[in-house]
Design a protein around this motif. Structure first.
Motif, PDB file in Angstrom:
ATOM      1  N   PRO A 110       0.807  -1.216   0.000  1.00 35.11           N
ATOM      2  CA  PRO A 110       0.000   0.000   0.000  1.00 35.11           C
ATOM      3  C   PRO A 110       0.845   1.274   0.000  1.00 35.11           C
ATOM      4  O   PRO A 110       0.350   2.338  -0.326  1.00 35.11           O
ATOM      5  N   LYS A 111       2.126   1.145   0.324  1.00 40.89           N
ATOM      6  CA  LYS A 111       2.973   2.323   0.418  1.00 40.89           C
ATOM      7  C   LYS A 111       3.699   2.617  -0.894  1.00 40.89           C
ATOM      8  O   LYS A 111       3.696   3.741  -1.371  1.00 40.89           O
ATOM      9  N   CYS A 112       4.327   1.578  -1.505  1.00 42.01           N
ATOM     10  CA  CYS A 112       5.122   1.814  -2.712  1.00 42.01           C
ATOM     11  C   CYS A 112       4.552   1.128  -3.948  1.00 42.01           C
ATOM     12  O   CYS A 112       5.122   1.216  -5.026  1.00 42.01           O
ATOM     13  N   ASN A 113       3.442   0.418  -3.828  1.00 38.37           N
ATOM     14  CA  ASN A 113       2.732  -0.253  -4.927  1.00 38.37           C
ATOM     15  C   ASN A 113       3.520  -1.378  -5.582  1.00 38.37           C
ATOM     16  O   ASN A 113       3.244  -1.739  -6.707  1.00 38.37           O
ATOM     17  N   ARG A 114       4.516  -1.931  -4.892  1.00 42.00           N
ATOM     18  CA  ARG A 114       5.233  -3.091  -5.431  1.00 42.00           C
ATOM     19  C   ARG A 114       4.384  -4.332  -5.252  1.00 42.00           C
ATOM     20  O   ARG A 114       3.623  -4.446  -4.296  1.00 42.00           O
ATOM     21  N   ILE A 115       4.530  -5.264  -6.185  1.00 42.79           N
ATOM     22  CA  ILE A 115       3.850  -6.551  -6.070  1.00 42.79           C
ATOM     23  C   ILE A 115       4.808  -7.496  -5.354  1.00 42.79           C
ATOM     24  O   ILE A 115       5.935  -7.719  -5.790  1.00 42.79           O
ATOM     25  N   LEU A 116       4.309  -8.071  -4.259  1.00 39.62           N
ATOM     26  CA  LEU A 116       5.121  -8.972  -3.429  1.00 39.62           C
ATOM     27  C   LEU A 116       4.449 -10.321  -3.340  1.00 39.62           C
ATOM     28  O   LEU A 116       3.241 -10.434  -3.561  1.00 39.62           O
ATOM     29  N   PRO A 117       5.211 -11.369  -2.992  1.00 42.85           N
ATOM     30  CA  PRO A 117       4.598 -12.693  -2.828  1.00 42.85           C
ATOM     31  C   PRO A 117       3.540 -12.663  -1.724  1.00 42.85           C
ATOM     32  O   PRO A 117       3.600 -11.851  -0.804  1.00 42.85           O
ATOM     33  N   ASP A 118       2.582 -13.577  -1.813  1.00 42.78           N
ATOM     34  CA  ASP A 118       1.499 -13.628  -0.836  1.00 42.78           C
ATOM     35  C   ASP A 118       1.999 -13.861   0.588  1.00 42.78           C
ATOM     36  O   ASP A 118       1.408 -13.384   1.545  1.00 42.78           O
ATOM     37  N   HIS A 119       3.098 -14.594   0.745  1.00 40.03           N
ATOM     38  CA  HIS A 119       3.579 -14.931   2.081  1.00 40.03           C
ATOM     39  C   HIS A 119       4.451 -13.837   2.705  1.00 40.03           C
ATOM     40  O   HIS A 119       4.872 -13.937   3.844  1.00 40.03           O
ATOM     41  N   ALA A 120       4.730 -12.740   1.983  1.00 35.87           N
ATOM     42  CA  ALA A 120       5.604 -11.680   2.510  1.00 35.87           C
ATOM     43  C   ALA A 120       4.917 -10.988   3.682  1.00 35.87           C
ATOM     44  O   ALA A 120       3.733 -10.700   3.661  1.00 35.87           O
ATOM     45  N   ALA A 121       5.681 -10.734   4.737  1.00 30.96           N
ATOM     46  CA  ALA A 121       5.155 -10.052   5.924  1.00 30.96           C
ATOM     47  C   ALA A 121       5.461  -8.570   5.882  1.00 30.96           C
ATOM     48  O   ALA A 121       4.813  -7.788   6.586  1.00 30.96           O
ATOM     49  N   SER A 122       6.460  -8.178   5.072  1.00 30.91           N
ATOM     50  CA  SER A 122       6.792  -6.760   4.981  1.00 30.91           C
ATOM     51  C   SER A 122       7.383  -6.476   3.605  1.00 30.91           C
ATOM     52  O   SER A 122       7.756  -7.383   2.871  1.00 30.91           O
ATOM     53  N   CYS A 123       7.483  -5.200   3.290  1.00 28.08           N
ATOM     54  CA  CYS A 123       8.025  -4.756   2.009  1.00 28.08           C
ATOM     55  C   CYS A 123       9.392  -4.149   2.267  1.00 28.08           C
ATOM     56  O   CYS A 123       9.729  -3.767   3.388  1.00 28.08           O
ATOM     57  N   VAL A 124      10.198  -3.993   1.205  1.00 27.66           N
ATOM     58  CA  VAL A 124      11.508  -3.381   1.332  1.00 27.66           C
ATOM     59  C   VAL A 124      11.398  -1.910   1.730  1.00 27.66           C
ATOM     60  O   VAL A 124      12.339  -1.337   2.264  1.00 27.66           O
ATOM     61  N   CYS A 125      10.234  -1.307   1.492  1.00 26.77           N
ATOM     62  CA  CYS A 125      10.043   0.087   1.865  1.00 26.77           C
ATOM     63  C   CYS A 125       9.722   0.228   3.350  1.00 26.77           C
ATOM     64  O   CYS A 125       9.664   1.330   3.873  1.00 26.77           O
ATOM     65  N   GLY A 126       9.510  -0.909   4.042  1.00 26.13           N
ATOM     66  CA  GLY A 126       9.248  -0.871   5.475  1.00 26.13           C
ATOM     67  C   GLY A 126       7.796  -1.091   5.848  1.00 26.13           C
ATOM     68  O   GLY A 126       7.462  -1.163   7.026  1.00 26.13           O
ATOM     69  N   ALA A 127       6.914  -1.165   4.880  1.00 25.59           N
ATOM     70  CA  ALA A 127       5.500  -1.376   5.180  1.00 25.59           C
ATOM     71  C   ALA A 127       5.307  -2.792   5.697  1.00 25.59           C
ATOM     72  O   ALA A 127       5.920  -3.739   5.222  1.00 25.59           O
ATOM     73  N   LYS A 128       4.461  -2.959   6.692  1.00 22.18           N
ATOM     74  CA  LYS A 128       4.156  -4.264   7.287  1.00 22.18           C
ATOM     75  C   LYS A 128       2.813  -4.744   6.746  1.00 22.18           C
ATOM     76  O   LYS A 128       1.919  -3.956   6.486  1.00 22.18           O
ATOM     77  N   PHE A 129       2.702  -6.065   6.611  1.00 16.80           N
ATOM     78  CA  PHE A 129       1.461  -6.680   6.149  1.00 16.80           C
ATOM     79  C   PHE A 129       0.883  -7.491   7.282  1.00 16.80           C
ATOM     80  O   PHE A 129       1.600  -8.025   8.121  1.00 16.80           O
ATOM     81  N   GLN A 130      -0.441  -7.596   7.296  1.00 17.08           N
ATOM     82  CA  GLN A 130      -1.074  -8.449   8.295  1.00 17.08           C
ATOM     83  C   GLN A 130      -0.879  -9.898   7.880  1.00 17.08           C
ATOM     84  O   GLN A 130      -0.811 -10.203   6.699  1.00 17.08           O
ATOM     85  N   PRO A 131      -0.772 -10.805   8.842  1.00 14.81           N
ATOM     86  CA  PRO A 131      -0.622 -12.215   8.481  1.00 14.81           C
ATOM     87  C   PRO A 131      -1.824 -12.704   7.682  1.00 14.81           C
ATOM     88  O   PRO A 131      -2.923 -12.180   7.815  1.00 14.81           O
ATOM     89  N   HIS A 132      -1.571 -13.715   6.862  1.00 15.39           N
ATOM     90  CA  HIS A 132      -2.624 -14.252   6.003  1.00 15.39           C
ATOM     91  C   HIS A 132      -3.786 -14.736   6.862  1.00 15.39           C
ATOM     92  O   HIS A 132      -3.611 -15.512   7.793  1.00 15.39           O
TER      93      HIS A 132
END
Length: 180
Positions: free
Chosen positions: A6-28
């Motif tokens: 949501p921060k840098c609009n990169r597409i990441l794998p479904d299992h990723a917990a965070s992005c290289v930009c520092g954004a955190k994802f909620q667990p699946h």
């Protein structure tokens, strides 16, 4: 497919917990009452409500509009110079072009003469149709196709009439009726 940061609009794998930009994802499968990366409202006291709107006094109606003085009228129109006019209409000659009327008449009479070619008066219709069609074509008017159709139908009707006339004459001459 992956998920979008949501921060840098990169597409990441479904299992990723965070992005290289520092954004955190909620667990699946986890559900938070607010979106990831957003914090709940930490402000002061929630709105407790206040006094309902009391408003002012409702409209009680007043005196109807009394109006001012009625229109008294101003100075009457003084006008300018009277119309001097231009050149009077001379009524020039306009040539009647006839439009497609001659062509339509030619076509209708040509078709009628073709349909009624077994009768003698079809020759009169064919001659009128030829005259109308010729006048329409000569005048370079609209409806050239209809005029041509009328002329062709008239010529065919005239030839059919002549053939029928010759057949009738030959039948009468062979049957021995010489005095007709």
């Amino acid at each position: 497919m992956g998920k979008k940061c949501p921060k840098c609009n990169r597409i990441l794998p479904d299992h990723a917990a965070s992005c290289v930009c520092g954004a955190k994802f909620q667990p699946h499968g986890a559900h938070l009452p607010y979106p990831v990366g957003h914090q709940p409202y930490q402000g002061g006291q929630p709105y407790q409500g206040g006094q309902p709107y009391q408003g002012g006094q409702p409209y009680q109606g007043g005196q109807p509009y009394q109006g001012g003085q009625p229109y008294q009228g101003g100075q009457p129109y003084q006008g300018g110079q009277p119309y001097q006019g231009g050149q009077p209409y001379q009524g020039g000659q306009v040539a009647y072009k006839g439009g497609a009327g001659l062509a339509i008449g030619s076509m209708v009479l040509g078709i009628l003469s073709l349909v009624l070619s077994c009768f003698g008066f079809s020759v009169v219709l064919a001659i009128i149709s030829l005259a109308l069609g010729g006048a329409s074509l000569k005048g370079n008017r609209e409806g050239r196709g209809m005029a041509t159709a009328g002329i062709v139908c008239s010529v065919i009707a005239f030839m059919v009439f002549l053939v029928l006339l010759l057949i009738g004459v030959s039948i009468l001459s062979q049957s021995g009726m010489q005095s007709w």
